[in-house]
Design a protein around this motif. Structure first.
Motif, short mmCIF file in Angstrom:
data_model
loop_
_atom_site.label_atom_id
_atom_site.label_comp_id
_atom_site.label_asym_id
_atom_site.label_seq_id
_atom_site.Cartn_x
_atom_site.Cartn_y
_atom_site.Cartn_z
N ILE A 94 10.68 6.04 4.74
CA ILE A 94 9.44 4.93 4.41
C ILE A 94 8.35 4.93 5.10
O ILE A 94 8.57 4.49 6.29
N TRP A 95 7.10 5.18 4.52
CA TRP A 95 6.00 5.06 5.40
C TRP A 95 5.77 5.99 6.87
O TRP A 95 5.52 5.62 7.58
N ASP A 117 3.68 8.25 -1.30
CA ASP A 117 3.14 8.61 -0.07
C ASP A 117 1.88 9.49 -0.24
O ASP A 117 1.12 9.89 0.89
N GLU A 118 1.34 9.89 -1.19
CA GLU A 118 0.24 10.64 -1.49
C GLU A 118 -0.96 9.92 -2.13
O GLU A 118 -1.91 10.34 -1.70
N TYR A 139 -9.86 -5.01 -0.90
CA TYR A 139 -10.26 -4.27 0.01
C TYR A 139 -9.85 -4.60 1.70
O TYR A 139 -9.90 -5.78 1.86
N MET A 140 -9.63 -3.42 2.54
CA MET A 140 -9.31 -4.05 3.82
C MET A 140 -10.69 -4.10 4.51
O MET A 140 -11.45 -3.30 4.50
N HIS A 141 -10.80 -5.11 5.40
CA HIS A 141 -11.78 -5.24 6.09
C HIS A 141 -11.74 -6.13 7.46
O HIS A 141 -11.36 -7.10 7.31
N MET A 201 -3.06 -0.89 -0.62
CA MET A 201 -1.81 -1.45 0.22
C MET A 201 -1.47 -0.20 1.23
O MET A 201 -1.16 -0.50 2.39
N GLU A 202 -1.20 0.87 0.93
CA GLU A 202 -0.93 1.89 1.42
C GLU A 202 -1.75 2.08 2.74
O GLU A 202 -1.49 2.62 3.84
N ARG A 203 -3.16 2.30 2.36
CA ARG A 203 -4.09 2.19 3.52
C ARG A 203 -4.08 1.20 4.60
O ARG A 203 -4.19 1.27 5.89
N GLY A 204 -3.67 0.12 4.10
CA GLY A 204 -3.28 -1.04 4.88
C GLY A 204 -2.14 -0.95 5.92
O GLY A 204 -2.25 -1.36 7.14
#
Length: 429
Positions: free
Chosen positions: A80-81, A133-134, A152-154, A198-201
């Motif tokens: 996972i991840w 994952d993609e 958004y992540m900031h 969330m995945e990018r975070g």
């Protein structure tokens, strides 16, 4: 051309609920009530989860070993991840990241190894079916208007946790709601975009013992249409609870309406002390104070401008921002910020933000030569509470002197938090 600080730093002059069905029913029950005052809730019992084996109790270590044994007999590799979890595999051997991931699932199930194992397998299956994952690399069409607005992540908090902002007020516009969430297919597409955020975070996390292993969630409840977003909210909550366990270190609610305070009071008895310790709930007037002063979460240069900070969209793409200085303005007080030692021909740039505003602001340049006149750079003006941008200005000095920035709070009894930063670019030689 050389950039530098002024010779002296200016100084202020002395002058989530346990059961989703319960949460939904309470939101419905409070939808028609009348307004009431809100309060600030900050738990002081918060202690972030530790992933060092030496910090675990004997029962927790035993549960971890049981979960590892259950995974060891899996006929297929499990990861996972990007973290291999089967302890018998060569890839997983000695990978300390696996301990962090397994402890997240164990904590989500109160260290019941059997339940954590079942939860983990369901998560793996969901990620396979969803293509989680993609999704971080996908170009999802139709979400340009939501980027930097809805989720958004900031930036990072003071300890290095990535910060995710959530604001759903844009959906009070029926056209936007219909275009993004109007039917089941659109909702599914929206959920895929929200998982992408969330995945990018998660990719920003270290997932190592002693490292940064969780994010800060800031949720803006201003203008959020409760009824319209119920389906989307339940889907998001379910997905994240089931597939991203213990990924949130703190949950900060800002611009909290009266009914949310009532809701929290009603569900609080059903929450564990550990869950409640992660919550911070702030009324509208406390947004800036909560984010970068009262609870010391996020530095002003990382707080978006719409929440009383100094960070504009795109600022963080150019490297680390220039640090800001924080200060407090008492009720009835006037503060002068002085930037000394400015050479003739130098360019001075400054940013100022005041939480809650409703202050008088002005700027003037005072030459060192006593025979020269003081120059009014910005006439004194009232900055209203509704101001949604920090003050930003640039001035080129013609002679040696100092810049004086004045913030007047004498018409208010309320203490206010503020932040400023500046830099001086020396003249060309």
């Amino acid at each position: 051309m050389e950039s530098s600080q002024a010779t002296t730093e200016p100084v202020p002059s002395p002058n989530p609920a346990t059961k989703r069905s319960l949460l939904s029913s309470l939101m419905e029950a409070t939808a028609g009530a009348t307004a009431a005052p809100t309060a600030l809730h900050v738990s002081h019992s918060f202690k972030e989860d530790c992933y060092l084996l030496s910090s675990l109790k004997l029962a927790e270590l035993k549960a971890l070993q049981e979960l590892q044994q259950l995974l060891a007999v899996s006929p297929k590799p499990i990861s996972i991840w990007g973290v291999p979890l089967a302890p018998s595999s060569a890839a997983a051997a000695g990978d300390e990241r696996a301990v962090v991931v397994l402890l997240k699932f164990l904590r989500a199930r109160d260290f019941d190894a059997g339940q954590a194992h079942a939860m983990l397998l369901r998560c793996v299956e969901w990620r396979r079916e969803f293509g989680a994952d993609e999704v971080a690399e996908e170009e999802l069409v139709g979400f340009k208007e939501l980027e930097g607005v809805v989720a958004y992540m900031h930036g990072w908090d003071r300890w290095g946790h990535p910060v995710c902002y959530n604001a759903y007020g844009v959906f009070k516009d029926k056209d936007v709601y219909d275009r993004v969430l109007g039917d089941a297919d659109k909702l599914h597409h929206f959920l895929r975009w929200r998982v992408q955020v969330m995945e990018r975070g998660v990719r920003l996390l270290q997932l190592r013992p002693g490292g940064i292993n969780s994010i800060i969630q800031v949720t803006d409840l201003k203008d959020m249409p409760k009824r319209e977003l119920r389906a989307a909210s339940q889907h998001i909550l379910s997905l994240f609870q089931d597939n991203y366990p213990e990924m949130v270190a703190r949950k900060v609610f800002i611009n909290v309406p009266w009914y949310f305070t009532l809701l929290y009071a009603m569900i609080s008895p059903f929450l564990t002390e550990r869950t409640k310790s992660k919550f911070v709930i702030a009324r509208e007037s406390n947004v800036a104070e909560t984010l970068y002063k009262c609870c010391r979460f996020i530095r002003p240069e990382f707080v978006p401008v719409q929440y009383g900070g100094l960070s504009r969209p795109g600022d963080l793409q150019n490297g680390p921002p220039k640090p800001a200085t924080e200060f407090t303005i008492k009720g009835g007080e006037r503060v002068n910020l002085e930037i000394d030692g400015i050479e003739g021909g130098a360019s001075i740039t400054w940013d100022i933000a005041v939480g809650g505003w409703d202050v008088d602001y002005g700027a003037e340049y005072v030459p060192s030569d006593g025979g020269s006149y003081t120059i009014i750079v910005e006439k004194t003006r009232r900055v209203p509470a509704t101001a949604d941008e920090p003050i930003h200005n640039v001035y080129t000095a013609r002679e040696v002197g100092k810049m004086v920035l004045s913030i007047d709070n004498t018409n208010s009894r309320r203490r206010k938090v503020a932040a400023y930063r500046y830099f001086v670019r020396k003249p060309c030689t």
